[in-house]
Design a protein around this motif. Sequence first.
Motif, PDB file in Angstrom:
ATOM      1  N   ILE A 548       0.836  -1.208   0.000  1.00 52.39           N
ATOM      2  CA  ILE A 548       0.000   0.000   0.000  1.00 52.39           C
ATOM      3  C   ILE A 548       0.866   1.252   0.000  1.00 52.39           C
ATOM      4  O   ILE A 548       0.595   2.226  -0.724  1.00 52.39           O
ATOM      5  N   VAL A 549       1.934   1.256   0.801  1.00 56.26           N
ATOM      6  CA  VAL A 549       2.833   2.410   0.849  1.00 56.26           C
ATOM      7  C   VAL A 549       3.495   2.628  -0.509  1.00 56.26           C
ATOM      8  O   VAL A 549       3.628   3.774  -0.987  1.00 56.26           O
ATOM      9  N   MET A 550       3.901   1.554  -1.145  1.00 55.76           N
ATOM     10  CA  MET A 550       4.527   1.686  -2.466  1.00 55.76           C
ATOM     11  C   MET A 550       3.551   2.289  -3.474  1.00 55.76           C
ATOM     12  O   MET A 550       3.927   3.144  -4.293  1.00 55.76           O
ATOM     13  N   TYR A 551       2.296   1.878  -3.402  1.00 58.82           N
ATOM     14  CA  TYR A 551       1.301   2.431  -4.320  1.00 58.82           C
ATOM     15  C   TYR A 551       1.068   3.913  -4.038  1.00 58.82           C
ATOM     16  O   TYR A 551       1.021   4.738  -4.963  1.00 58.82           O
ATOM     17  N   LEU A 552       0.932   4.277  -2.756  1.00 60.14           N
ATOM     18  CA  LEU A 552       0.717   5.675  -2.402  1.00 60.14           C
ATOM     19  C   LEU A 552       1.924   6.529  -2.784  1.00 60.14           C
ATOM     20  O   LEU A 552       1.774   7.686  -3.202  1.00 60.14           O
ATOM     21  N   GLU A 553       3.116   5.969  -2.633  1.00 60.51           N
ATOM     22  CA  GLU A 553       4.318   6.706  -2.997  1.00 60.51           C
ATOM     23  C   GLU A 553       4.359   6.957  -4.507  1.00 60.51           C
ATOM     24  O   GLU A 553       4.764   8.036  -4.965  1.00 60.51           O
ATOM     25  N   TYR A 554       3.912   5.982  -5.259  1.00 58.46           N
ATOM     26  CA  TYR A 554       3.852   6.145  -6.716  1.00 58.46           C
ATOM     27  C   TYR A 554       2.870   7.256  -7.087  1.00 58.46           C
ATOM     28  O   TYR A 554       3.169   8.111  -7.929  1.00 58.46           O
ATOM     29  N   GLN A 555       1.708   7.266  -6.433  1.00 58.38           N
ATOM     30  CA  GLN A 555       0.720   8.303  -6.702  1.00 58.38           C
ATOM     31  C   GLN A 555       1.252   9.680  -6.316  1.00 58.38           C
ATOM     32  O   GLN A 555       1.001  10.679  -7.001  1.00 58.38           O
ATOM     33  N   GLU A 556       2.010   9.733  -5.219  1.00 59.68           N
ATOM     34  CA  GLU A 556       2.554  11.011  -4.770  1.00 59.68           C
ATOM     35  C   GLU A 556       3.561  11.553  -5.776  1.00 59.68           C
ATOM     36  O   GLU A 556       3.599  12.760  -6.061  1.00 59.68           O
ATOM     37  N   LYS A 557       4.377  10.708  -6.328  1.00 60.79           N
ATOM     38  CA  LYS A 557       5.362  11.155  -7.312  1.00 60.79           C
ATOM     39  C   LYS A 557       4.684  11.602  -8.603  1.00 60.79           C
ATOM     40  O   LYS A 557       5.182  12.490  -9.303  1.00 60.79           O
ATOM     41  N   GLN A 558       3.574  10.976  -8.881  1.00 59.92           N
ATOM     42  CA  GLN A 558       2.838  11.383 -10.069  1.00 59.92           C
ATOM     43  C   GLN A 558       2.319  12.806  -9.926  1.00 59.92           C
ATOM     44  O   GLN A 558       2.278  13.567 -10.904  1.00 59.92           O
TER      45      GLN A 558
END
Length: 571
Positions: A548-558
């Motif tokens: 979940i953290v990896m997914y949220l981090e990806y969204q944040e970088k986007q």
Amino acid sequence: MLDNCKILSNDYRIRWSLSVERDFIDIGLEAAIAIHNYMAFGWADQKASSEVMIGGDVAVAGFTEEGMPFVDDFYITKYSECTINKDGSALGVCPDTIYEGPDPVGLVNECLGPLDAADKEDQDLIIADANKPLVVTTGPAVHYPNPPNPSKVLYINKKEAPVLKVERGVPVRFSVQAGHDVALYITTDLIGGNARSRNKTETIYAGGPEAEGVLASPMELIWEPDRNTPDQVYYQSLYQKKMGWRVQVVDGGLSDMYNNSVLLDDQQVTFFWTLSKDSISIAARGEKKSGYIAIGFGTGMVSSYAYVGWVDDTGKGHVSSYWIDGRDASRVHPTNENLTNTRSYGHWGTKWSDEHLNEQNMHSETSHRPIRVLLMGGSAEAEQDLRPVLAVHGFMMFLSWGILLPGGILAARYLKHVKGDGWYQIHVSLQCSGLLILLLGLLFAVAELRGLYISSAHVKLGLAAIFLACVQPVNASMRPKKSAKGEEVSSKRHLWEYFHFIVGRSAIIVGIAALFSGMKHLGDRYGDENVHGYIWALILWFVIGTVIVMYLEYQEKQRGGAEYLEEAIGF
């Protein structure tokens, strides 16, 4: 017998009888005093208003240093020691012999015992009392129980060579006042007198050359009979033979004989033990009348060592050890194995035998659960099955380190794009709730375990994680003011943000490590097969969280943004 009695004080009274035919008065003095004190009684002038003792004719009675009674007659002319003037006159407290020869005073054997006791002159048994010392003196051998009589024997509490009765586990105090040439000691030899020169098997339990003293400076000797003391020993003089007599050693209460005890789970069996250098002495006491009592050591009844005590049909007691590998008579095997385990349970039944066992020998009642007893630690208190306590503690810690505290970090990291300060409110609420439950979980464990022990890796990791978590709110209270939009961020603000970031993430990492070490500690302690399942469930939980953290981090970088670095730091 003396016909009359007059109480002079709470611990002193006088008895007398009048013989008109003989023109004679028999007087006896009775007092509850220490052996080194004396009693005195005299006649006074009835008309005197003060200093009634002046001019009094006084009889003084007591005991000599050798323990023998005495009585002397004195005439008082002054409150001072007796002095003889040059003209031959006497002044002070002087013997009657100086004036006109001795008066017919003598001993009266009516009240030698305490004020509330009968005459104890003929008693030859003394029961030791832990609160009162036994006064040891010497005196002539009149009725010595082991003839031929020596010239001098030991007296205890003014009794000639009495039988002394003591209890195992109860200290016996001697006040040795027998003289510097008489040293008291407790021995297995009937004759005494330093018997090792003729009796190499003699065992000395207390006393020796230093156990000597006089009335003015008595020597205190303390002897505590234990489980290894024979039923009969002797008190004797180290330098002279045949001065003492027998000591009867009897079993006292188990609580006196053993250093530690615990009531087992069924509340019907008390387990006692004492550690020595290379062995453990144990005892068990059942509250119910039964044919036998057994104490087992292991993780349960099956696969355990058991000590069984019982009384046979002739009234003789027995103790045997067994290895138990099943729940029927054929699985109980006699053995001489040493005690090695630390869990105990108790049970009792109707009959036991050293011969072939059958179902009739099996017990009808057992402990409801094993109890952990810290034998090697010498603890007198049982540590019961703490799995329910540890389960509550573990759940509270999982709620903090596995949900609330990580949730607070995620709110600060990934919700800042939401308008308003909602992310901050969620962050503070989750962090405060997690910290509160964390501290409550710690206090609960300390209270139930009755102490904080930091010997294990789990406790060390847990305390480190709690310390880091407590640093965060203190650090937050010292947060530098945030720069206005468009202004350069101050160095203090940068330093604070990095410190807050590092401490927060470190606390989470150490806290998760403490969770896993706690699960391992639970498994090592109780051998619970379910622990492995709990560990895998915990791993799965954090794997899902990582995804979940990896997914949220990806969204944040986007989303990107000029303030990415500043928003990436938070707790």
